[in-house]
Design a protein around this motif. Sequence first.
Motif, PDB file in Angstrom:
ATOM      1  N   SER A  24       0.837  -1.204   0.000  1.00 35.83           N
ATOM      2  CA  SER A  24       0.000   0.000   0.000  1.00 35.83           C
ATOM      3  C   SER A  24       0.867   1.246   0.000  1.00 35.83           C
ATOM      4  N   GLY A  25       0.221   2.388  -0.311  1.00 38.96           N
ATOM      5  CA  GLY A  25       0.918   3.658  -0.309  1.00 38.96           C
ATOM      6  C   GLY A  25       1.943   3.807  -1.407  1.00 38.96           C
ATOM      7  N   LEU A  26       1.742   3.109  -2.533  1.00 43.49           N
ATOM      8  CA  LEU A  26       2.709   3.150  -3.630  1.00 43.49           C
ATOM      9  C   LEU A  26       2.418   4.304  -4.587  1.00 43.49           C
ATOM     10  N   THR A  27       3.384   4.634  -5.420  1.00 40.69           N
ATOM     11  CA  THR A  27       3.214   5.694  -6.414  1.00 40.69           C
ATOM     12  C   THR A  27       3.578   5.176  -7.796  1.00 40.69           C
ATOM     13  N   ALA A  28       3.010   5.810  -8.808  1.00 33.87           N
ATOM     14  CA  ALA A  28       3.328   5.495 -10.207  1.00 33.87           C
ATOM     15  C   ALA A  28       3.112   6.767 -11.015  1.00 33.87           C
ATOM     16  N   ASP A  29       4.220   7.436 -11.322  1.00 39.40           N
ATOM     17  CA  ASP A  29       4.148   8.737 -12.006  1.00 39.40           C
ATOM     18  C   ASP A  29       3.254   9.689 -11.223  1.00 39.40           C
ATOM     19  N   LYS A  30       2.129  10.143 -11.808  1.00 38.50           N
ATOM     20  CA  LYS A  30       1.265  11.108 -11.137  1.00 38.50           C
ATOM     21  C   LYS A  30       0.272  10.461 -10.166  1.00 38.50           C
ATOM     22  N   LEU A  31       0.200   9.150 -10.190  1.00 40.21           N
ATOM     23  CA  LEU A  31      -0.752   8.455  -9.325  1.00 40.21           C
ATOM     24  C   LEU A  31      -0.110   8.164  -7.971  1.00 40.21           C
ATOM     25  N   THR A  32      -0.853   8.415  -6.899  1.00 44.23           N
ATOM     26  CA  THR A  32      -0.328   8.204  -5.548  1.00 44.23           C
ATOM     27  C   THR A  32      -1.333   7.410  -4.716  1.00 44.23           C
ATOM     28  N   GLY A  33      -0.840   6.890  -3.595  1.00 40.93           N
ATOM     29  CA  GLY A  33      -1.706   6.178  -2.663  1.00 40.93           C
ATOM     30  C   GLY A  33      -2.247   4.871  -3.209  1.00 40.93           C
ATOM     31  N   LEU A  34      -1.492   4.205  -4.086  1.00 36.74           N
ATOM     32  CA  LEU A  34      -1.972   2.984  -4.722  1.00 36.74           C
ATOM     33  C   LEU A  34      -1.918   1.801  -3.754  1.00 36.74           C
ATOM     34  N   ASP A  35      -2.954   0.986  -3.797  1.00 36.93           N
ATOM     35  CA  ASP A  35      -2.976  -0.279  -3.072  1.00 36.93           C
ATOM     36  C   ASP A  35      -2.883  -1.411  -4.086  1.00 36.93           C
TER      37      ASP A  35
END
Length: 233
Positions: free
Chosen positions: A70-81
């Motif tokens: 959790s709490g991952l990032t991918a370019d402009k995307l944040t808060g990824l689970d």
Amino acid sequence: MKKLLITLGVLVVILVALDRIGVVVANVALEGALRDRLQLQQNPKVRVHGIPFLTQVVGGTYQNIDVQASGLTADKLTGLDTNVQLRDVHVPISDLGRWDFSTIPIGHVKAQVTVPYDSVVTAAGLGSATLHADGDQLAFSGPVSSPLGTLDVKATLRPSISGQTLHLNPVQATADGQSLPASVLGLLNYSVPLNNLPFGVQVSSVSVGDKGLTATATVNDVTIRDGELVHTG
């Protein structure tokens, strides 16, 4: 006979205990390995399934491993689970003992990456607009600049995946209770590149959830290498 039964009972208890201890040790080892191999910011949560477990260790093949991060990032995307199901994971006992995980072959992977709605809003450049689930579509609410001026729009958007891009396309929209003309409706087409997702997954579908959009990827015959899932089939 009684002593034999007691001895067998003690052996069973010891084997069960060793089996469960083995699960804990493997979880810790695989958490570190996956963090390093997949270049995650923190240890994921790893759960190795299957009883007995020691036979999997000796054979070097783990039938069912779940990984959550959790709490991952991918370019402009944040808060990824991220929730990843790994099937037929091959880690020889020699590698496990040396904690040497240069590559990890995997037979089948199903990955789900959930993107919070506020992150979608930011990445799509929706300004102060809001998004939330509306069945299998999205409810949009916010200001939209148009040839008619700035309008307070309420709309329904349909999410879809094309290549590695998330598209949000309008189904219908209103402003002040009036349906918008096609010229304005077209302004509600948005797209978000899905680059550098965790595990290097290539998304095939997207669904609407309470907390965000969930992108799904399924692939067979891959190897964890250089921070990504590399297809080897």
